[in-house]
Design an enzyme around this catalytic site. Structure first.
Site, PDB file in Angstrom:
ATOM      1  N   SER A  86      -3.387  -3.171  -1.989  1.00 23.46           N
ATOM      2  CA  SER A  86      -4.298  -3.608  -0.859  1.00 23.46           C
ATOM      3  C   SER A  86      -4.134  -5.135  -0.582  1.00 23.46           C
ATOM      4  O   SER A  86      -4.119  -5.255   0.690  1.00 23.46           O
ATOM      5  CB  SER A  86      -5.578  -3.169  -1.238  1.00 23.46           C
ATOM      6  OG  SER A  86      -6.419  -3.705  -0.330  1.00 23.46           O
ATOM      7  N   GLY A  87      -3.931  -5.822  -1.445  1.00 18.66           N
ATOM      8  CA  GLY A  87      -3.705  -7.500  -1.145  1.00 18.66           C
ATOM      9  C   GLY A  87      -2.343  -7.485  -0.611  1.00 18.66           C
ATOM     10  O   GLY A  87      -2.250  -8.008   0.809  1.00 18.66           O
ATOM     11  N   TRP A  89      -0.869  -5.092   1.490  1.00 19.52           N
ATOM     12  CA  TRP A  89      -1.549  -4.718   2.968  1.00 19.52           C
ATOM     13  C   TRP A  89      -1.981  -5.629   4.018  1.00 19.52           C
ATOM     14  O   TRP A  89      -1.765  -5.554   4.961  1.00 19.52           O
ATOM     15  CB  TRP A  89      -2.294  -3.422   2.563  1.00 19.52           C
ATOM     16  CG  TRP A  89      -2.607  -2.751   4.152  1.00 19.52           C
ATOM     17  CD1 TRP A  89      -1.992  -1.797   4.614  1.00 19.52           C
ATOM     18  CD2 TRP A  89      -3.790  -2.808   4.827  1.00 19.52           C
ATOM     19  NE1 TRP A  89      -2.768  -1.167   5.967  1.00 19.52           N
ATOM     20  CE2 TRP A  89      -3.760  -2.128   6.065  1.00 19.52           C
ATOM     21  CE3 TRP A  89      -4.954  -3.816   4.723  1.00 19.52           C
ATOM     22  CZ2 TRP A  89      -4.653  -2.046   6.980  1.00 19.52           C
ATOM     23  CZ3 TRP A  89      -6.035  -3.982   5.637  1.00 19.52           C
ATOM     24  CH2 TRP A  89      -5.736  -2.811   6.889  1.00 19.52           C
ATOM     25  N   HIS A  90      -2.878  -6.545   3.413  1.00 21.42           N
ATOM     26  CA  HIS A  90      -3.610  -7.625   4.011  1.00 21.42           C
ATOM     27  C   HIS A  90      -2.488  -8.473   4.442  1.00 21.42           C
ATOM     28  O   HIS A  90      -2.795  -9.016   5.603  1.00 21.42           O
ATOM     29  CB  HIS A  90      -4.663  -8.091   3.354  1.00 21.42           C
ATOM     30  CG  HIS A  90      -5.946  -7.145   3.462  1.00 21.42           C
ATOM     31  ND1 HIS A  90      -6.120  -6.575   2.327  1.00 21.42           N
ATOM     32  CD2 HIS A  90      -7.026  -7.339   4.318  1.00 21.42           C
ATOM     33  CE1 HIS A  90      -7.220  -5.835   2.650  1.00 21.42           C
ATOM     34  NE2 HIS A  90      -7.765  -6.182   3.671  1.00 21.42           N
ATOM     35  N   GLY A  91      -1.352  -8.655   3.957  1.00 15.17           N
ATOM     36  CA  GLY A  91      -0.258  -9.776   4.192  1.00 15.17           C
ATOM     37  C   GLY A  91       0.725 -10.015   3.102  1.00 15.17           C
ATOM     38  O   GLY A  91       0.221 -10.001   1.895  1.00 15.17           O
TER      39      GLY A  91
END
Length: 172
Positions: A86-87, A89-91
Site C-alpha cells: 500500500s505504501g 501504491w502511494h508512491g
C-alpha cells in the site's frame, strides 16, 4: 496535528464530492470515510479510512496471501506485506515505503494480541493511542525527504536550537 486534519479534509472532501457528483448522474457510490478519527485502534482506523482502498487491499492482496487462516505469524506477515505494498501504491519513495512498513507493523502487533491488551484499557487511552500513532504516521506520509522529517521531529522535541525556527524555514 493540523496536517492530520488537512489530509482528512482533503481525502474525505474529494470523496464526498465524487459521491455527490455520481449521485447527480444516477450512480450510487459507497461512503469512503466513516469518521476514522474516532477509532480506538489502528485496525479500526483502517476499517474507517479510505474504505475503497482498504477493501481492495483486503480482497485482492490480503485474502489471496492467506488472510488470517494460517496462524498468528502468517496473519501478521500478510498484514505487513499488504501495507508495505500500500505504501508503494502511494508512491515509489522511501517515505511511503516507511509509512507502509510502519502501519503494517502496528497492524501485525494488534493482530498478534495487542488488540486484546488495548481493549482492556480505558476508551480514552485507546483513542489517544490511536491518534498518537496516526498523527505520527502522517509525518512519514508528508515528508518525502526523510532528512527533513528528522529535522522536523528534532524541532518538535526542541533539539535544534531555540524553537528550531531556522530549520522550519527550510521546510516550506
Amino acid at each position: 496535528l493540523c496536517f492530520t486534519l488537512q489530509i482528512y479534509f482533503d481525502f474525505a472532501g474529494y470523496s464526498d464530492m465524487a459521491i455527490g457528483l455520481a449521485r447527480m448522474m444516477g450512480f450510487d457510490l459507497r461512503e469512503n470515510f466513516n469518521a476514522p478519527y474516532i477509532s480506538r485502534s489502528i485496525t479500526e482506523f483502517w476499517r474507517r479510512w479510505h474504505i475503497s482502498l482498504t477493501t481492495f487491499i483486503r480482497d485482492y492482496l490480503y485474502k489471496p496471501l492467506g488472510g488470517n487462516r494460517d496462524g498468528a505469524l502468517r496473519t501478521a506477515l500478510n498484514l505487513w506485506i499488504c501495507f508495505l505494498l500500500s505504501g508503494l501504491w502511494h508512491g515509489a519513495s522511501w517515505n511511503f515505503i516507511a509509512w507502509g512498513a510502519y502501519y503494517g507493523l502496528i497492524l501485525a502487533l494488534e493482530a498478534s494480541g495487542g488488540a486484546k491488551l488495548l481493549k482492556k484499557l480505558p476508551r480514552l487511552v485507546q483513542h489517544l493511542y490511536t491518534m498518537a500513532l496516526v498523527t505520527a504516521g502522517w509525518l512519514l506520509f508528508k515528508f518525502s525527504d526523510l532528512y527533513q522529517l528528522k529535522l522536523f521531529v528534532k524541532t518538535l522535541a526542541g533539539r535544534n536550537g531555540w524553537l528550531g525556527l531556522e530549520n522550519l524555514r527550510s521546510l516550506n
